[in-house]
Structures are given as structure tokens and as C-alpha cells.
Design an enzyme around this catalytic site. Structure first.
Site, PDB file in Angstrom:
ATOM      1  N   PHE A 148       0.858  -1.533  -0.026  1.00 42.30           N
ATOM      2  CA  PHE A 148      -0.156   0.028   0.039  1.00 42.30           C
ATOM      3  C   PHE A 148       0.913   1.168  -0.658  1.00 42.30           C
ATOM      4  O   PHE A 148       1.427   1.922   1.001  1.00 42.30           O
ATOM      5  CB  PHE A 148      -1.115  -0.215   1.717  1.00 42.30           C
ATOM      6  CG  PHE A 148      -2.187   1.229   1.624  1.00 42.30           C
ATOM      7  CD1 PHE A 148      -2.836   1.559   0.694  1.00 42.30           C
ATOM      8  CD2 PHE A 148      -1.530   2.419   1.952  1.00 42.30           C
ATOM      9  CE1 PHE A 148      -3.984   2.415   0.492  1.00 42.30           C
ATOM     10  CE2 PHE A 148      -2.215   3.465   1.579  1.00 42.30           C
ATOM     11  CZ  PHE A 148      -3.206   3.541   1.053  1.00 42.30           C
ATOM     12  N   ASP A 233       9.600   2.748   1.639  1.00 42.85           N
ATOM     13  CA  ASP A 233       9.005   4.025   1.907  1.00 42.85           C
ATOM     14  C   ASP A 233       8.371   3.613   3.172  1.00 42.85           C
ATOM     15  O   ASP A 233       7.608   2.462   3.825  1.00 42.85           O
ATOM     16  CB  ASP A 233       7.127   3.014   1.157  1.00 42.85           C
ATOM     17  CG  ASP A 233       5.840   3.850   1.380  1.00 42.85           C
ATOM     18  OD1 ASP A 233       6.075   4.781   2.720  1.00 42.85           O
ATOM     19  OD2 ASP A 233       5.247   3.669   0.380  1.00 42.85           O
ATOM     20  N   LYS A 262       3.474  11.561   6.886  1.00 38.83           N
ATOM     21  CA  LYS A 262       2.660  11.429   7.512  1.00 38.83           C
ATOM     22  C   LYS A 262       3.469  11.892   9.191  1.00 38.83           C
ATOM     23  O   LYS A 262       2.819  13.474   9.042  1.00 38.83           O
ATOM     24  CB  LYS A 262       2.304  10.064   7.954  1.00 38.83           C
ATOM     25  CG  LYS A 262       1.311   9.165   6.965  1.00 38.83           C
ATOM     26  CD  LYS A 262       0.521   8.046   7.929  1.00 38.83           C
ATOM     27  CE  LYS A 262       0.122   7.144   6.265  1.00 38.83           C
ATOM     28  NZ  LYS A 262      -1.056   7.828   6.457  1.00 38.83           N
TER      29      LYS A 262
END
Length: 407
Positions: A148, A233, A262
Site C-alpha cells: 500500500f 516507503d 504522515k
């Protein structure tokens, strides 16, 4: 009377307004949050909840951390946006601090995690053509099953999640899939046109899937030997979440590119970045990539404060110590409504026994007991509390989960 069970009229009306006027791209739990502080939030009815989601790790430092709020407030009174058409007085300091934290030379600031991933892909392709000598339009990127990385059309095109992918094609070519955790499969997938290997060191959305020991070291060795970029990531796994600054640190591995987001925005605003050395990130030329808001002064001020907080190591140490404490509590639930637990620092995936219910059902029952979690992939709930959470609060949350599992 409320039109929704368990909600008063005010909360039900607010949810109804969302249902009427928002695109239905989310299926949120039936709670309307109005305030937050630290690891706790309060809904419009005044009920408090322990937040064990942290906005998918965007709130690693908790709701409204005073130091981050102070940095944002001070900057709001001075300057918020210039675009990259001009220099601003905060971006250089942020870039220097973030590069130092990562042990790299250069930073390319963006806004969202998906933008960081898209940027990383563009950088890898440009490097492949301009440095490695891959023929034009032939570069490929190796990705892992179960990944994801975001929800843009390019990114969902190399997802194998039907909810993310189906109905949104045609997709961008140039991606090769391999099983997650299988370094030999990565080696076999690499050829002369491979630009990069793009992986999450720990797969978050998939349910906190932790690869076998040695996997990241093997990926690093393979990429170095085969002249391929290793892109990590770390948008969810990074910035203290797993008890280290980055999840790659668990195996003392340094990727060629870090993708960050984030928590880099401190729970205040979206901030993301690609961080790499000059010989890689320096392939991007003026006019080839950019963002009106990327690197804005407000984002830079907040991002700098986040980096300064991480430089002390306090949050990494808290995540490591509290993660060990939480792991012992959660492991005791296996065989008692839980089929498996995977945990790294303060990040856990808990597989719920189907006899108990779905992950969504368990999340709703925990909501009624004042604990916020979120389900993923049917039978799994994720726990990712703010790193400011206390051990006693984690104990209480596990007690609530134990009661829910026994219902």
C-alpha cells in the site's frame, strides 16, 4: 430521538450531513470527534476515547503536541506560503535537519505520502535513464505483493488490493510484482532495465506484516550488487513508530531513497519528502517536478520541529519500551479470540478469530468501550497509539479488548 443507535441528536445530525454531502470514499466508525490532546480525543457528546490509530501514524507525537503547536502558531503569524517560485526563510533549515536525520544530502519536499511515492518513482526513472543508461521508456520498478503506497492511479495500478485497483484502469506500465519478504524473488525479477525496488519495510495497511529477519539486509545487498535503487516507503513505519527512527534501522540498513510523510507533519498539516544523496536526487532538473505547497514555510516550520524532537531519541526509546510492554499483553490473547499478533515498537496487527466477529465488529465494540482502533482486510485490527501514550493506558486498552473478545 437520535436516528442512529448510541448517538445523540447532535452527533447523528453531523454524521447525516457528511453522508449527504461527502463522497462515500470512507466508511468511518460512528463517532464525531471534536477535540484531542495527547493520546485522547473527545467527541461532540463529551465522551473520551483512547486513540490507538493515530491517524494511521500521522499523530505519532499525539494530538496537539505543545511544541509542534507552538511552532505552527508562531509561523502562522509570520508567513504561510510563497510557492517555490521564491525562497523562504524556513525551508533551508528544515531540509538540512531532515537530510542530517536521514544521513543523506538532499530533500525534495512534497505534501502527501502518495506524492512522495510518485516523486520517488519519477526520480528512480530519471536516474535509470540519465545515470544507469536504461533505454528510454523501458525502466521498471520491482514492487511487493500486498503493498500500500497510496491511491493515485499510478500507485493503485501496482496494487493487488481489488478495493484499491478495480474499476480505475488503464494503469501505468513498468512495475513487476514479487512476494513480500522474499529476497530471492527480488533478485530474480531484476534485469538490465530495472530502476528500483520499492517496498515498505513493514507493510502497514496489509496488517502490520513484518518480513523475515535479514530480508532488508538482503534487499540492500541485492540492489547494491545489481546497480538498482532501494526505495524504502517509511511513510507509516518511519519517524519513531517502530522503536527506531526508521524501520530500516531494525536491520541497520540504509536505503537509497527514503519516502517520508504522515508524522513528518506532526499531526498539524500534510508534509512529505523524498530524501536521498546528491547523485540520485540531483537528477531532477528545474521545471521537471514540483508542488505549489511543497516546502511551504508553515510545513517547513512544523517539519523542523518534528525533526528536532526525533533527534533526541526520546520518542524512539518510548516506542521500543512500550512496544515490549504491549507485546507481552497482546501475545497473551492468542488463542483467546486472537489468532495471531505481529508487533514492531508501538505498531501491532491483531488477527481476530472469525468466531468472535470481523475486525470491523471488534472495532465497533471497542468504540463503545472508549477505545479507537480501525480494521483492515476483514479480520485484522491495527494498534498504533501516539508515542506519548502511557503504559497504564495501554493496559486499560488491552483490558477492554479482552472483554470484547470474551463477549
Amino acid at each position: 430521538m437520535s436516528t442512529m443507535p448510541g448517538l445523540d441528536d447532535a452527533a447523528a445530525e453531523l454524521i447525516h450531513a457528511e453522508d449527504e454531502h461527502l463522497a462515500h470514499n470512507y466508511h468511518p466508525l460512528p463517532v464525531v470527534i471534536a477535540r484531542g490532546e495527547g493520546a485522547w480525543v473527545t467527541d461532540v457528546e463529551g465522551k473520551r476515547y483512547l486513540d490507538l490509530l493515530s491517524a494511521y501514524s500521522a499523530l505519532n507525537f499525539g494530538h496537539r503536541h505543545p511544541a509542534i503547536v507552538a511552532a505552527a502558531t508562531e509561523q502562522l503569524g509570520r508567513l504561510t506560503l510563497t510557492s517555490r517560485a521564491y525562497h523562504n526563510d524556513r525551508l533551508g533549515a528544515f531540509a538540512a535537519a531532515l537530510a542530517e536525520l536521514c544521513g543523506k544530502d538532499l530533500v525534495l519536499p512534497m505534501n502527501t505520502g502518495a506524492e512522495a511515492v510518485e516523486t520517488g518513482i519519477k526520480v528512480a526513472r530519471a536516474w535509470a535513464y540519465r545515470v544507469k543508461g536504461v533505454p528510454a521508456d523501458a525502466a521498471t520498478v520491482v514492487v511487493a505483493n500486498g503493498n500500500f503506497h497510496g491511491r493515485t492511479t499510478t500507485i493503485v495500478g501496482f496494487s493487488d488490493d481489488p478495493d484499491a485497483r478495480d474499476g480505475f484502469g488503464p494503469f501505468t506500465p513498468g512495475f513487476v510484482h514479487v512476494p513480500f519478504g522474499d529476497a530471492a524473488a527480488i533478485e530474480a525479477a531484476i534485469d538490465e532495465n530495472t530502476a528500483a525496488v520499492l517496498i515498505e519495510p513493514i507493510q502497514g495497511e496489509a496488517g502490520v506484516i513484518i518480513p523475515p529477519d535479514g530480508y532488508l539486509r538482503a534487499v540492500r545487498e541485492i540492489c547494491t550488487r545489481r546497480n538498482v535503487l532501494f526505495i524504502a516507503d517509511e511513510i507509516q513505519s518511519g519517524l519513531g513508530r517502530v522503536g527506531e527512527t526508521f524501520a530500516c534501522d531494525r536491520e541497520a540498513v540504509v536505503p537509497d531513497l527514503y519516502l517520508l510523510g504522515k508524522a513528518l507533519g506532526g499531526g498539524i498539516l500534510p508534509v512529505s519528502a523524498v530524501v536521498a544523496d546528491r547523485e540520485i536526487l540531483g537528477v531532477i532538473r528545474p521545471g521537471e517536478h514540483g508542488s505549489t505547497f511543497g516546502g511551504n514555510p508553515l510545513a517547513a516550520a512544523v517539519g523542523l520541529r518534528v525533526v528536532e524532537m526525533l533527534q533526541t531519541g526520546e520518542f524512539q526509546r518510548r516506542a521500543a519500551a512500550l512496544g515490549e510492554h504491549l507485546a507481552a499483553k497482546l501475545d497473551a490473547l492468542v488463542g483467546h479470540g486472537v489468532t495471531a499478533v505481529r508487533i514492531a515498537g508501538l505498531w501491532a496487527g491483531i488477527d481476530i478469530d472469525p468466531a468472535v466477529g470481523t475486525g470491523r465488529a471488534v472495532a465497533e465494540r471497542l468504540l463503545a468501550r472508549g477505545v479507537l482502533v480501525k480494521d483492515t482486510h476483514g479480520q485484522t485490527i491495527r494498534i498504533a497509539p501516539p508515542l506519548v501514550v502511557r503504559g497504564t493506558e495501554l493496559d486499560w486498552a488491552v483490558e477492554q479488548l479482552t472483554l470484547v473478545l470474551a463477549d
